[in-house]
Design a protein around this motif. Structure first.
Motif, PDB file in Angstrom:
ATOM      1  N   SER A  66       0.915  -1.166  -0.336  1.00  0.00           N
ATOM      2  CA  SER A  66      -0.019   0.120  -0.129  1.00  0.00           C
ATOM      3  C   SER A  66       0.935   1.122   0.181  1.00  0.00           C
ATOM      4  N   ASN A  68       0.604   4.873   1.328  1.00  0.00           N
ATOM      5  CA  ASN A  68      -0.288   6.036   2.371  1.00  0.00           C
ATOM      6  C   ASN A  68       0.373   7.203   1.842  1.00  0.00           C
ATOM      7  N   ASN A 106      -5.485   5.752   8.499  1.00  0.00           N
ATOM      8  CA  ASN A 106      -6.739   6.336   8.567  1.00  0.00           C
ATOM      9  C   ASN A 106      -6.468   7.840   8.270  1.00  0.00           C
ATOM     10  N   ALA A 110      -4.423  10.198   1.509  1.00  0.00           N
ATOM     11  CA  ALA A 110      -4.924   9.310   0.546  1.00  0.00           C
ATOM     12  C   ALA A 110      -4.188   7.985   0.642  1.00  0.00           C
ATOM     13  N   TRP A 111      -4.657   6.975   0.124  1.00  0.00           N
ATOM     14  CA  TRP A 111      -3.971   5.652  -0.095  1.00  0.00           C
ATOM     15  C   TRP A 111      -4.353   4.979  -1.276  1.00  0.00           C
ATOM     16  N   GLY A 134      -6.851  -0.598  -5.965  1.00  0.00           N
ATOM     17  CA  GLY A 134      -7.772   0.170  -5.022  1.00  0.00           C
ATOM     18  C   GLY A 134      -7.222   1.459  -4.821  1.00  0.00           C
ATOM     19  N   GLY A 135      -7.894   2.438  -3.967  1.00  0.00           N
ATOM     20  CA  GLY A 135      -7.461   3.666  -3.557  1.00  0.00           C
ATOM     21  C   GLY A 135      -8.500   4.588  -3.384  1.00  0.00           C
ATOM     22  N   LYS A 136      -8.187   5.584  -2.316  1.00  0.00           N
ATOM     23  CA  LYS A 136      -9.122   6.319  -1.875  1.00  0.00           C
ATOM     24  C   LYS A 136      -8.449   7.897  -1.263  1.00  0.00           C
ATOM     25  N   ILE A 137      -9.216   8.823  -1.481  1.00  0.00           N
ATOM     26  CA  ILE A 137      -8.621  10.337  -1.027  1.00  0.00           C
ATOM     27  C   ILE A 137      -9.513  10.403   0.202  1.00  0.00           C
ATOM     28  N   LEU A 138      -8.710  10.535   1.282  1.00  0.00           N
ATOM     29  CA  LEU A 138      -9.377  10.821   2.717  1.00  0.00           C
ATOM     30  C   LEU A 138      -9.500  12.134   3.205  1.00  0.00           C
TER      31      LEU A 138
END
Ligand SMILES: Cc1cc2nc3c(=O)[nH]c(=O)nc-3n(C[C@H](O)[C@H](O)[C@H](O)COP(=O)(O)O)c2cc1C
Length: 166
Positions: A66, A68, A106, A110-111, A134-138
């Motif tokens: 991953s 981060n 968390n 993003a990750w 996969g990926g997400k902007i937090l």
């Protein structure tokens, strides 16, 4: 103005990341600057990792990593995971487990979750190419931390040859 080789390399613009690895229940994370996008289709990222890091063995066994993305106010995290003796608790509230059990931070900006595709020796490091699955902007409004912000936290200045071709 200094024209030393370490100062020259600091002019390459790089971000700063916590790389997560996992093999079953065993997890680890370490600070890295050498991450870049290398392909659109498939979506590939590359990571340069020292094969002597304990994280490398886990990456090879788990076949995934991953990425981060750290924020400008997370220099403390870069330092904590950038040397031996980093925190070993990858549970809540700071971490979640993503696909392949990868540690996902968390409070990161993003990750990305990557499945390792190719591992190639590259000088004193290994180049690992990973397909982004996969990926997400937090935190869309946060500013990313950069490698230049870390000064000589990694002790890199001592690791360069003294001259070109030397
Ligand atoms: C600012 C900074 C940037 C770093 N960048 C990298 C990198 O891109 N690749 C790498 O293999 N190690 C890099 N490191 C070194 C690792 O984070 C460090 O050796 C860590 O302790 C390895 O963890 P491990 O032995 O638990 O796997 C960096 C360290 C710092 C402080």
């Amino acid at each position: 103005m200094s024209d030393s080789i370490p100062d020259l390399f600091k002019r390459l613009t790089q971000g700063l990341y916590l790389i997560g690895v996992a093999d079953g229940e065993e997890r680890n994370a370490f600070t890295a600057a050498w991450v870049m996008q290398v392909s659109f289709d498939p979506m590939l990222l590359a990571l340069s990792i020292n094969p002597e890091h304990s994280s490398f063995a886990l990456l090879e066994k788990g076949g995934a990593f991953s990425v981060n993305v750290l924020k400008s106010d997370q220099l403390d995290l870069a330092e904590a995971y950038g040397k031996p003796g980093a925190p070993e608790d990858f549970g809540a509230p700071d971490w979640s487990a993503g696909e392949f059990g990868l540690p996902l931070r968390n409070d990161a900006l993003a990750w990305f979750e990557c499945k390792a595709k190719y591992i190639a020796p590259a000088g004193d490091h290994n180049l690992v190419t990973g397909e982004v699955v996969g990926g997400k902007i937090l935190d869309a409004d946060a500013t990313p931390l950069t490698y230049a912000d870390t000064g000589d936290m990694d002790g890199a200045a001592a690791l360069f040859p003294k001259s070109f071709g030397g």
